[in-house]
Motif scaffolding. Sequence first.
Motif, PDB file in Angstrom:
ATOM      1  N   LYS A  98       0.837  -1.203   0.000  1.00  0.00           N
ATOM      2  CA  LYS A  98       0.000   0.000   0.000  1.00  0.00           C
ATOM      3  C   LYS A  98       0.876   1.259   0.000  1.00  0.00           C
ATOM      4  CE  LYS A  98      -3.993   1.988   2.456  1.00  0.00           C
ATOM      5  NZ  LYS A  98      -3.520   3.333   2.796  1.00  0.00           N
ATOM      6  N   LEU A  99       1.925   1.249   0.818  1.00  0.00           N
ATOM      7  CA  LEU A  99       2.833   2.403   0.849  1.00  0.00           C
ATOM      8  C   LEU A  99       3.517   2.599  -0.492  1.00  0.00           C
ATOM      9  CD1 LEU A  99       4.540   2.030   4.354  1.00  0.00           C
ATOM     10  CD2 LEU A  99       2.746   3.633   3.681  1.00  0.00           C
ATOM     11  N   ALA A 100       3.928   1.505  -1.121  1.00  0.00           N
ATOM     12  CA  ALA A 100       4.586   1.607  -2.429  1.00  0.00           C
ATOM     13  C   ALA A 100       3.617   2.146  -3.481  1.00  0.00           C
ATOM     14  CB  ALA A 100       5.131   0.244  -2.849  1.00  0.00           C
ATOM     15  N   ALA A 101       2.355   1.704  -3.419  1.00  0.00           N
ATOM     16  CA  ALA A 101       1.362   2.150  -4.397  1.00  0.00           C
ATOM     17  C   ALA A 101       0.992   3.613  -4.193  1.00  0.00           C
ATOM     18  CB  ALA A 101       0.108   1.283  -4.307  1.00  0.00           C
ATOM     19  N   GLU A 102       1.081   4.085  -2.952  1.00  0.00           N
ATOM     20  CA  GLU A 102       0.674   5.447  -2.639  1.00  0.00           C
ATOM     21  C   GLU A 102       1.861   6.395  -2.465  1.00  0.00           C
ATOM     22  OE1 GLU A 102      -1.875   5.215   0.749  1.00  0.00           O
ATOM     23  OE2 GLU A 102      -3.447   4.089  -0.317  1.00  0.00           O
ATOM     24  N   GLY A 103       3.033   5.895  -2.782  1.00  0.00           N
ATOM     25  CA  GLY A 103       4.233   6.711  -2.646  1.00  0.00           C
ATOM     26  C   GLY A 103       5.201   6.487  -3.785  1.00  0.00           C
ATOM     27  N   LEU A 104       6.491   6.466  -3.470  1.00  0.00           N
ATOM     28  CA  LEU A 104       7.555   6.294  -4.459  1.00  0.00           C
ATOM     29  C   LEU A 104       8.278   4.987  -4.191  1.00  0.00           C
ATOM     30  CD1 LEU A 104       9.643   7.114  -6.632  1.00  0.00           C
ATOM     31  CD2 LEU A 104      10.745   8.557  -4.890  1.00  0.00           C
ATOM     32  N   LYS A 105       8.265   4.090  -5.165  1.00  0.00           N
ATOM     33  CA  LYS A 105       8.984   2.828  -5.062  1.00  0.00           C
ATOM     34  C   LYS A 105      10.328   2.976  -5.769  1.00  0.00           C
ATOM     35  CE  LYS A 105       8.008  -0.782  -7.683  1.00  0.00           C
ATOM     36  NZ  LYS A 105       7.358  -1.978  -8.243  1.00  0.00           N
ATOM     37  N   LEU A 106      11.408   2.835  -5.010  1.00  0.00           N
ATOM     38  CA  LEU A 106      12.754   2.908  -5.571  1.00  0.00           C
ATOM     39  C   LEU A 106      13.202   1.502  -5.937  1.00  0.00           C
ATOM     40  CD1 LEU A 106      14.314   5.344  -2.947  1.00  0.00           C
ATOM     41  CD2 LEU A 106      13.537   5.926  -5.247  1.00  0.00           C
ATOM     42  N   THR A 107      13.634   1.329  -7.174  1.00  0.00           N
ATOM     43  CA  THR A 107      14.057   0.002  -7.616  1.00  0.00           C
ATOM     44  C   THR A 107      15.571  -0.156  -7.669  1.00  0.00           C
ATOM     45  OG1 THR A 107      13.787   0.700  -9.920  1.00  0.00           O
ATOM     46  CG2 THR A 107      11.937  -0.458  -8.898  1.00  0.00           C
ATOM     47  N   SER A 108      16.308   0.931  -7.427  1.00  0.00           N
ATOM     48  CA  SER A 108      17.773   0.843  -7.321  1.00  0.00           C
ATOM     49  C   SER A 108      18.216   1.558  -6.051  1.00  0.00           C
ATOM     50  CB  SER A 108      18.463   1.437  -8.551  1.00  0.00           C
ATOM     51  OG  SER A 108      18.357   0.572  -9.663  1.00  0.00           O
ATOM     52  N   CYS A 109      17.737   1.027  -4.931  1.00  0.00           N
ATOM     53  CA  CYS A 109      18.059   1.559  -3.608  1.00  0.00           C
ATOM     54  C   CYS A 109      19.142   0.664  -3.009  1.00  0.00           C
ATOM     55  CB  CYS A 109      16.809   1.558  -2.734  1.00  0.00           C
ATOM     56  SG  CYS A 109      17.064   2.117  -1.041  1.00  0.00           S
ATOM     57  N   TYR A 110      20.205   1.277  -2.476  1.00  0.00           N
ATOM     58  CA  TYR A 110      21.373   0.511  -2.039  1.00  0.00           C
ATOM     59  C   TYR A 110      21.698   0.714  -0.568  1.00  0.00           C
ATOM     60  CZ  TYR A 110      22.314  -0.765  -6.854  1.00  0.00           C
ATOM     61  OH  TYR A 110      22.210  -1.289  -8.119  1.00  0.00           O
ATOM     62  N   SER A 111      22.058  -0.396   0.075  1.00  0.00           N
ATOM     63  CA  SER A 111      22.539  -0.416   1.445  1.00  0.00           C
ATOM     64  C   SER A 111      24.031  -0.762   1.429  1.00  0.00           C
ATOM     65  CB  SER A 111      21.789  -1.486   2.247  1.00  0.00           C
ATOM     66  OG  SER A 111      22.112  -2.779   1.739  1.00  0.00           O
ATOM     67  N   PRO A 370      14.743  -3.111  -0.915  1.00  0.00           N
ATOM     68  CA  PRO A 370      13.533  -2.305  -1.115  1.00  0.00           C
ATOM     69  C   PRO A 370      13.725  -0.913  -0.526  1.00  0.00           C
ATOM     70  CG  PRO A 370      13.020  -4.445  -0.129  1.00  0.00           C
ATOM     71  CD  PRO A 370      14.505  -4.285  -0.069  1.00  0.00           C
ATOM     72  N   GLY A 371      13.149   0.080  -1.175  1.00  0.00           N
ATOM     73  CA  GLY A 371      13.191   1.440  -0.665  1.00  0.00           C
ATOM     74  C   GLY A 371      11.876   2.127  -1.009  1.00  0.00           C
ATOM     75  N   ILE A 372      11.049   2.355  -0.011  1.00  0.00           N
ATOM     76  CA  ILE A 372       9.723   2.939  -0.234  1.00  0.00           C
ATOM     77  C   ILE A 372       9.642   4.273   0.494  1.00  0.00           C
ATOM     78  CG2 ILE A 372       7.234   2.639   0.059  1.00  0.00           C
ATOM     79  CD1 ILE A 372       7.760  -0.413   0.172  1.00  0.00           C
ATOM     80  N   ALA A 373       9.434   5.346  -0.262  1.00  0.00           N
ATOM     81  CA  ALA A 373       9.282   6.688   0.297  1.00  0.00           C
ATOM     82  C   ALA A 373       7.812   7.069   0.251  1.00  0.00           C
ATOM     83  CB  ALA A 373      10.131   7.684  -0.486  1.00  0.00           C
ATOM     84  N   TYR A 374       7.286   7.432   1.403  1.00  0.00           N
ATOM     85  CA  TYR A 374       5.848   7.744   1.498  1.00  0.00           C
ATOM     86  C   TYR A 374       5.658   9.037   2.281  1.00  0.00           C
ATOM     87  CZ  TYR A 374       0.967   7.505   3.000  1.00  0.00           C
ATOM     88  OH  TYR A 374      -0.345   7.805   3.257  1.00  0.00           O
TER      89      TYR A 374
END
Length: 527
Positions: A98-111, A370-374
């Motif tokens: 839900k957070l990914a759908a309602e926010g920004l899903k990063l597909t190249s997020c690095y740790s 995974p990196g989800i900005a909401y």
Amino acid sequence: MKRKALHLTLIGLFLVIGYFESNAQSFNRAIMTVENFEPSIPHPEQDKDITQKLAELEKKTGKKPNIVWIIIDDLGYGEPGAYGGGAAIGAATPAMDKLAAEGLKLTSCYSQQTCTPTRSAILTGRLPVRTGLTRPILAGDKITKNPWADEVSLPKLLSDNGYYTLLTGKWHVGEAEGMRPHDVGFDEYYGYYPAQKEITQGIDPRRFPDLVLNEELIKAFETIRPANHLTHGFKDGTTNELEEIKSLGDMGRADHKLADFTISKIKELSGSDKPFFIEHCFMKVHADNFDNPDYPGLSAAKYPYKNAVVEVDMHIGRILKALEEAGELENTFVFVTSDNGPQMDAWPDGGYTPFRGAKGTTFEGGVRVPGIAYWKGMISPGRASDDVFDLMDLFGTSLRLAGISQDELPDDRYYDFIDQSSFLFHDNGKGNRESVYFWWGTELMGIRMREYKEHIKVIIPQAPHMWIDYATIQDVGLAPWLFNLYIDPKEEMPVGHRRNAWLASLGAQLKSHAATFKKYPPKNIGL
């Protein structure tokens, strides 16, 4: 000796990549504006728009925005449904989806490639090799100095500038006085210092019979045992040891207790004029995972790891609901991520990634997370981006949200973070980071720029899944291994000079990065 070895490693690095002459400015879009800060890609118009957007929000709310980071331990890139997992692999994740759908899903997020390095990097804005926190501090380790003594942490900066700062959950960046969360800048800490396995290894005869059932060894272990109790600490030094983990059921219940505390603090802090920064760090899904006895078998898969994924997702939903009920959702930046890739060595008590490698490696499986900005009202729903984002960028983004100038940071050290606020919060934001660098301890391993990734050293397992306990670091040989991640995300076929024009350009960027260590030498704390 270790500092000497590190210097020799860096000297060798210069020799290895010294043949790269081109700086390829047409390829490298980043511009250096301050000598001791990582260069960034300028986007003046989107930056201007975000400055105005943040100012309008502050005028409306009367205070700076809240910041909530949610860090899951060892979650694989492919676990959330939004990233291809979820119900399809036996563990539905409706809250994260839900957070990914309602926010920004990063597909190249690095740790970073393991937990302590990531946790230190996001709080200092500096690579672990610079701070000395290059790996977890384990039972029996003797460090030579407090790495936090001369670091300026994000929670300290935020606390000094009017925020209430709280860390709930796993710490794993030092248990000694002076290294605890409430010693390094957090106003309050409620959680456990080590990882789950480090706590349960002393009480689990099924997994550790040679320790738990051996009276002599368990007595010796007590002299080096990591803290196995819930700790409640405060900035003034007050530290209370609460209940001890005495059973596997206690460990299974820990994350619910931690989520309850964060929820209670949200309710409490929402009534204050001060904004808050909460870093909520789950104990799960780090091996060894144990079901909460109050709700066993949560997932369709029924395996402990999968049950842990579902439980963590449930608590994320509870935390977001608490923000909504407190009226803070529209003034809170939320970021959900993992501290590294899945720990395959613990299989089947480990996660899933579609990429090569796992925790402990600098292949994509170890470092792409995974990196989800909401942020309701600030981040447009349904956004997705493959522009590169390093979790250290949370440091710079948080400074921007708090209105703290980077000029407040000491100029005697190098900073690796990028302020990514204009990327995250602009409706059509473009990433401000050009390069992500990969380290394993004191070894520089590789770089990603755009869709290209170049390795100068690699970690190779000697048996299936054994990416930590039975793996070796190897030089790559005649030429760096260069992969185009858009056509080869599993890093299986190097294209090198045969099918790529940028081999030397990426090499030049590695050389430029390595040069920063000549003027700003790394710290050695004995790890």
